[in-house]
Design an enzyme around this catalytic site. Structure first.
Site, PDB file in Angstrom:
ATOM      1  N   SER A 148       0.860  -1.184   0.000  1.00 29.10           N
ATOM      2  CA  SER A 148       0.000   0.000   0.000  1.00 29.10           C
ATOM      3  C   SER A 148       0.892   1.227   0.000  1.00 29.10           C
ATOM      4  CB  SER A 148      -0.879   0.027   1.257  1.00 29.10           C
ATOM      5  OG  SER A 148      -1.573   1.266   1.378  1.00 29.10           O
ATOM      6  N   TYR A 165      -1.934  -0.492  10.428  1.00 25.94           N
ATOM      7  CA  TYR A 165      -1.972  -0.776   8.996  1.00 25.94           C
ATOM      8  C   TYR A 165      -0.735  -0.221   8.309  1.00 25.94           C
ATOM      9  CZ  TYR A 165      -3.722  -1.016   4.201  1.00 25.94           C
ATOM     10  OH  TYR A 165      -3.867  -1.281   2.857  1.00 25.94           O
TER      11      TYR A 165
END
Length: 258
Positions: A148, A165
């Site tokens: 990501s 995350y």
């Protein structure tokens, strides 16, 4: 070799974790369109069944296996079963992921561990199993990690805090580099795709909170579409990328360059 043959995946088996919806299903569509037999894993059987029917409707050969990457003792038996029932895995797409939004000082340890167990530990274990059982004996393979842009940068303070995350995806970015160097002599390439913001079930809450801020910070002024990851996923899964390894490639509408 003709250029189109470099992208041909006929005869290849691609395992895509978290493949029942969202980015994983989009990648399955791309690899299947170019001839791969796709194997999808995810936690929910009904979503897998829907994805399988969808792919078969496109003329793609698909197999599905319900599995939770956070249940570590199930991972090696899963790979063994796929190997026995479908065949050796040529392409591994590590797409399954989890997230949690919370200020760091209030972040529950249980939620931190859930994110790390799926995004890092489960990813490591299934990669290890596929390498051991399939790719190293064959002397070839393609590993594509879905990281990501959150693993390449910090978090905009205007957005919901997602420290677990971001940390986990940073781990995936460097896992990609480290494993690529180790596997280069064994015919296995390891690269990652770093998506920006795409409309998926996982990003629904983030987009509801800050979509306008995201669009303003993105030079293309749009979110990712259902087609925007497919070309790169195909490239990194095919012989067209045979001299690429250890790369973390952002697909973010230019957000990372401003």
């Amino acid at each position: 070799m003709a250029l189109k043959d470099l992208f041909n995946l006929t005869g290849k088996t691609a395992l895509i974790t978290g493949g029942s919806r969202g980015l994983g299903l989009q990648i399955a569509e791309a690899l299947g369109e170019y001839g791969a037999t796709v194997v999808l894993t995810a936690r929910k059987q009904h979503e897998l069944d829907e994805a399988k029917a969808h792919l078969q409707g496109l003329g793609i050969t698909a197999h599905v296996y319900a599995n939770d990457l956070g249940a570590f003792d199930t991972i090696d038996p899963l790979v063994e079963r796929i190997h026995a029932e479908v065949g050796p895995i040529d392409i591994l797409v590590n797409n399954a992921g989890a997230t949690w939004g919370s200020p760091t000082v209030d972040h529950p340890l249980e939620a931190w561990m859930k994110v790390m167990n799926v995004n890092v530990n489960g990813l490591f274990l299934i990669t290890q199993s596929v390498l051991k059982r399939c790719m190293l004996p064959a002397g070839k393979g393609r590993i594509v990690n879905v990281a990501s842009v959150a693993g390449l940068q910090g978090n905009d303070p205007r957005m919901a805090p997602t420290v677990a995350y971001n940390t986990s995806k940073g781990a995936v970015v460097n896992f990609t580099r480290a494993l690529a160097a180790e596997m280069a002599a064994h015919g296995v390439t390891v690269n990652s795709i770093c998506p920006g913001y795409f409309p998926t079930k996982m990003t629904k809450g983030t987009l509801a909170y800050g979509e306008q801020n995201i669009l303003e910070a993105t030079p293309m002024h749009r979110l990712g579409s259902q087609e925007d990851l497919k070309g790169l996923a195909l490239l990194l899964s095919s012989d067209a990328s045979a001299y690429m390894t250890g790369q973390n490639i952002a697909v973010d509408g230019g957000a990372g360059v401003v």
